[in-house]
Design a protein around this motif. Structure first.
Motif, mmCIF file in Angstrom:
data_model
loop_
_atom_site.group_PDB
_atom_site.id
_atom_site.type_symbol
_atom_site.label_atom_id
_atom_site.label_comp_id
_atom_site.label_asym_id
_atom_site.label_seq_id
_atom_site.Cartn_x
_atom_site.Cartn_y
_atom_site.Cartn_z
ATOM 1 N N ASN A 24 0.794 -1.233 0.000
ATOM 2 C CA ASN A 24 0.000 0.000 0.000
ATOM 3 C C ASN A 24 0.830 1.289 0.000
ATOM 4 O OD1 ASN A 24 -2.639 -1.088 -0.024
ATOM 5 N ND2 ASN A 24 -2.492 -1.566 2.168
ATOM 6 N N LYS A 189 -4.673 8.225 -1.434
ATOM 7 C CA LYS A 189 -4.120 7.366 -2.468
ATOM 8 C C LYS A 189 -3.779 8.192 -3.700
ATOM 9 C CE LYS A 189 -4.867 2.726 -4.305
ATOM 10 N NZ LYS A 189 -5.834 1.600 -4.398
ATOM 11 N N TYR A 194 -0.465 4.925 -1.185
ATOM 12 C CA TYR A 194 -0.959 5.915 -0.242
ATOM 13 C C TYR A 194 0.203 6.767 0.269
ATOM 14 C CZ TYR A 194 -5.330 3.251 -0.029
ATOM 15 O OH TYR A 194 -6.512 2.620 -0.342
#
Length: 260
Positions: A24, A189, A194
């Protein structure tokens, strides 16, 4: 037929968010440019003071023990500094270091899986946040320590709240309350990763001033104005990330980019 929802273990959700950091959040170095605005009002004298700072940020990447470093490149002050006599530096990057614990060279706090047993959790359900479905989780440390809080002087209380997306297991919001301090970070994001884009915090300190000890409050908001992924510049430990008093005022810069 009644369908019962399976019980949710909030500690397992946090654990899954930590193990999902690699997918992420960016794993390689990048730079940030940030604008910090600190309000430090003297409520007794009825005077207001504002410190605006431009920060250059360097992240090694969101991996275990990844370092982050900041440097104050510009500053502008408005009003009379109530802490001038003690030469207080104001530390514009303090909220960033205290809240963005997804990467931290000291591995403190809730996102260190080795410390997870130091905390108690409460699952508060699912909500819609920034067009994402998120888990809302509250936590606190029954026994705060220097290790799980990162504070040299251990706060009497240490708690927080986390929003974690149900689809990607990404932390998109985290608020920490450490005694008299509050720190808050929001992530957004960008393409498929992110990045932090907003920080805020309140500090309550007690200082010994000419008229005796006084409680002093300051508020800081930090906004990411630029994310730089190419030609990344390293910021070394010798850089000034603490004391705005050491940075000269460049009137031309502020008039051009941040006119009043």
């Amino acid at each position: 037929m009644v369908v019962k929802e399976a019980p949710v273990n909030p500690a397992d959700i946090v654990r899954l968010a930590v193990t999902s950091i690699g997918k992420n959040y960016l794993q390689r170095p990048f730079n940030l440019e940030l604008l910090s605005i600190i309000h430090a009002d003297d409520s007794i004298a009825g005077k207001k003071y504002k410190v605006e700072s431009i920060l250059a940020g360097y992240y090694q990447g969101y991996y275990p023990k990844g370092k982050k470093k900041f440097e104050i490149t510009q500053k502008r002050t408005t009003g009379e500094d109530p802490l001038k006599k003690i030469n207080y530096g104001y530390w514009p990057s303090f909220e960033i270091g205290s809240s963005d614990l997804l990467t931290d060279q000291y591995k403190i706090g809730i996102f260190n899986l080795e410390l997870l047993d130091d905390f108690r959790f409460k699952y508060e359900g699912v909500a819609i946040y920034e067009n994402d479905t998120v888990y809302k989780i509250q936590y606190y440390a029954p026994r705060p320590t220097t290790k799980n809080t990162g504070y040299g002087i251990v706060p009497k209380t240490y708690s927080g709240s986390i929003y974690i997306t149900t689809s990607t297991n990404a932390v998109v919001r985290h608020e920490i309350k450490a005694g008299p301090f509050t720190h808050h970070v929001i992530y957004k994001k960008v393409n498929d990763k992110y990045f932090p884009y907003y920080f805020s915090g309140q500090r309550i300190n007690e200082f010994k001033l000419p008229r005796g000890k006084r409680e002093f409050r300051s508020y800081n908001t930090v906004t990411v104005t630029k994310i730089i992924l190419l030609d990344v510049k390293v910021i070394y430990d010798k850089a000034n990330d603490f004391d705005v008093n050491k940075v000269r005022y460049d009137e031309r810069f502020w008039n051009e980019y941040y006119p009043n």
